[in-house]
Design a protein around this motif. Structure first.
Motif, PDB file in Angstrom:
ATOM      1  N   ALA A 181       1.068  -1.551  -0.154  1.00  0.00           N
ATOM      2  CA  ALA A 181      -0.151  -0.257  -0.006  1.00  0.00           C
ATOM      3  C   ALA A 181       0.810   1.195   0.022  1.00  0.00           C
ATOM      4  CB  ALA A 181      -0.864  -0.252   1.167  1.00  0.00           C
ATOM      5  N   GLN A 182       2.164   1.346   0.778  1.00  0.00           N
ATOM      6  CA  GLN A 182       2.974   2.391   0.730  1.00  0.00           C
ATOM      7  C   GLN A 182       3.414   2.322  -0.599  1.00  0.00           C
ATOM      8  OE1 GLN A 182       5.865   0.908   4.058  1.00  0.00           O
ATOM      9  NE2 GLN A 182       4.318   2.705   5.613  1.00  0.00           N
ATOM     10  N   ALA A 183       3.905   1.605  -1.273  1.00  0.00           N
ATOM     11  CA  ALA A 183       4.623   1.660  -2.459  1.00  0.00           C
ATOM     12  C   ALA A 183       3.645   1.859  -3.421  1.00  0.00           C
ATOM     13  CB  ALA A 183       4.887   0.333  -3.126  1.00  0.00           C
ATOM     14  N   ALA A 184       2.491   1.995  -3.598  1.00  0.00           N
ATOM     15  CA  ALA A 184       1.447   2.449  -4.418  1.00  0.00           C
ATOM     16  C   ALA A 184       1.448   3.744  -3.935  1.00  0.00           C
ATOM     17  CB  ALA A 184      -0.054   1.759  -4.140  1.00  0.00           C
ATOM     18  N   ALA A 185       1.180   4.053  -2.778  1.00  0.00           N
ATOM     19  CA  ALA A 185       0.629   5.192  -2.857  1.00  0.00           C
ATOM     20  C   ALA A 185       1.579   6.181  -2.818  1.00  0.00           C
ATOM     21  CB  ALA A 185       0.745   5.606  -1.211  1.00  0.00           C
ATOM     22  N   MET A 186       3.106   5.986  -3.310  1.00  0.00           N
ATOM     23  CA  MET A 186       3.684   6.642  -3.202  1.00  0.00           C
ATOM     24  C   MET A 186       4.182   6.880  -5.026  1.00  0.00           C
ATOM     25  SD  MET A 186       7.105   4.718  -0.730  1.00  0.00           S
ATOM     26  CE  MET A 186       8.764   6.158  -2.292  1.00  0.00           C
ATOM     27  N   CYS A 187       3.882   5.690  -5.998  1.00  0.00           N
ATOM     28  CA  CYS A 187       3.296   5.905  -6.915  1.00  0.00           C
ATOM     29  C   CYS A 187       2.086   7.002  -7.484  1.00  0.00           C
ATOM     30  CB  CYS A 187       3.178   4.825  -7.634  1.00  0.00           C
ATOM     31  SG  CYS A 187       3.907   3.312  -7.875  1.00  0.00           S
ATOM     32  N   LEU A 188       0.950   7.220  -6.624  1.00  0.00           N
ATOM     33  CA  LEU A 188       0.010   8.235  -6.491  1.00  0.00           C
ATOM     34  C   LEU A 188       0.605   9.118  -6.182  1.00  0.00           C
ATOM     35  CD1 LEU A 188      -2.142   5.828  -5.293  1.00  0.00           C
ATOM     36  CD2 LEU A 188      -2.597   6.606  -7.962  1.00  0.00           C
ATOM     37  N   VAL A 189       1.217   9.036  -5.814  1.00  0.00           N
ATOM     38  CA  VAL A 189       1.519  10.959  -5.145  1.00  0.00           C
ATOM     39  C   VAL A 189       2.874  11.437  -5.948  1.00  0.00           C
ATOM     40  CG1 VAL A 189       2.508  12.157  -2.895  1.00  0.00           C
ATOM     41  CG2 VAL A 189       0.813  10.369  -2.347  1.00  0.00           C
ATOM     42  N   LEU A 190       4.040  10.427  -6.480  1.00  0.00           N
ATOM     43  CA  LEU A 190       4.964  10.655  -6.604  1.00  0.00           C
ATOM     44  C   LEU A 190       4.830  11.683  -7.861  1.00  0.00           C
ATOM     45  CD1 LEU A 190       7.989   8.853  -4.127  1.00  0.00           C
ATOM     46  CD2 LEU A 190       6.730  11.904  -3.754  1.00  0.00           C
ATOM     47  N   GLY A 191       3.896  11.228  -8.642  1.00  0.00           N
ATOM     48  CA  GLY A 191       3.492  10.825 -10.060  1.00  0.00           C
ATOM     49  C   GLY A 191       3.300  12.554 -10.168  1.00  0.00           C
TER      50      GLY A 191
END
Length: 335
Positions: free
Chosen positions: A168-178
């Motif tokens: 979930a942290q990895a997915a959230a980082m992908c969404l936010v850091l885009g």
């Protein structure tokens, strides 16, 4: 647009709206109607200023006025179970469906790259030697080795919770850091693909690729799909900075960012399911075909959910964004 002329022409309207807002509930019927009309007019003014002459001081003042007026006109609203149901049956699947042109190519290219990396490692012993010493490689790939015991090394419940949190942290980082021009998303995605490719290559070189796939596929199909959706959405968010389309860059980024935030919540639920499968199904004593069948069923259910419910909601106009009354007024930018 001449900003000084624009301010001079509309200052009295903004001052009048501010005066009505300060009076609060002590408004006559006529004044209440006037407040609504001035709120709509000021929201239009804000969009014009943001797109044509973005002055920070004026933008701040108009943003505050519009926010106060919207709170007065619409009132505060609490989230309800109906909101949650609408999000799960329309908002989230529609957002995933609408971003499919980003995450599907991401999934295909990433899978192909993992296969190529795996093949390259499998056929080049010197690459394997660069990864780890021969004894360490044997310890990882032998029957009962680290690749197999990894999934049963901790109690199922705690292992599932740990996996869910990490993914979930990895997915959230992908969404936010885009928003940072896609570069962090590409790095996170490459790291995941590289780890998968290394596992494929090492286990294939040991003649145990079938065992590796039997361990990865039950939970990996749904897990990787969620990661690909997050990465594709993050890339789309980053591309919005480059090409905002018919809206101002700020407005377009806000629209995509709000949808991405909702997708982070939805993907956390999807990754919870994959975490449960990884914690309880992958290390179980079920036959390999049964474990893979569970993973395929979970993946198929998610795709049906996205393409059936999400496609229907998207065609009805759902975008995954918050309701119109909860977001700032926005106008297209003139071409």
């Amino acid at each position: 647009m001449d900003l000084d002329v624009f301010v001079a022409a509309h200052r009295d309207e903004w001052d009048r709206l501010d005066h009505l807002l300060r009076r609060g509930r002590r408004l006559s019927g006529y004044e209440a109607d006037e407040l609504v009309a001035l709120y709509q007019l000021t929201a239009t003014h804000l969009s014009l200023v943001q797109s044509s002459a973005p002055d920070p001081i004026l933008t701040t003042r108009l943003t505050q006025l519009v926010a106060r007026a919207r709170a007065t006109v619409t009132g505060t609203r609490r989230a309800t179970w109906r909101d949650a149901a609408l999000f799960l049956t329309a908002g989230f699947p529609a957002a995933v469906y609408r971003s499919r042109h980003w995450w599907l190519p991401t999934a295909l290219l990433s899978t192909l790259l993992a296969a190529v990396i795996g093949w390259w490692i499998a056929v080049h012993p010197e690459v394997q030697a660069a990864i780890a010493a021969p004894e360490e490689l044997r310890r990882m790939t032998r029957p009962g080795g680290e690749y197999e015991t990894y999934y049963s090394s901790h109690p199922a419940a705690s292992f599932a919770a740990q996996v869910w949190t990490n993914n979930a942290q990895a997915a959230a980082m992908c969404l936010v850091l885009g928003a940072f021009l896609c570069l962090p998303v590409i790095w996170i995605l490459f790291t995941n693909v590289l780890n998968l490719g290394i596992g494929i290559g090492l286990m294939s070189s040991a003649g145990r690729l079938d065992t590796f796939l039997g361990l990865i596929l039950p939970h990996g199909l749904l897990e990787l799909t969620a990661v690909f959706v997050a990465a594709g959405t993050g890339l789309r968010l980053g591309w919005t900075l480059i090409d905002p389309g018919p809206y101002s860059r700020r407005t377009a980024l806000a629209r995509q960012g709000r949808a991405a935030l909702g997708m982070a919540i939805g993907l956390a639920l999807v990754l919870f399911v994959s975490g449960v499968i990884e914690g309880f199904v992958t290390p179980s004593g079920l036959p390999t075909w049964a474990r893979i069948a569970i993973g395929v069923a979970a993946e198929a259910a998610f795709l049906v959910y996205v393409y059936l419910l999400g496609g229907r909601a998207a065609r009805a106009g759902e975008t995954g964004d918050v309701e119109a009354g909860d977001r700032s007024a926005e106008l297209p930018v003139a071409a």
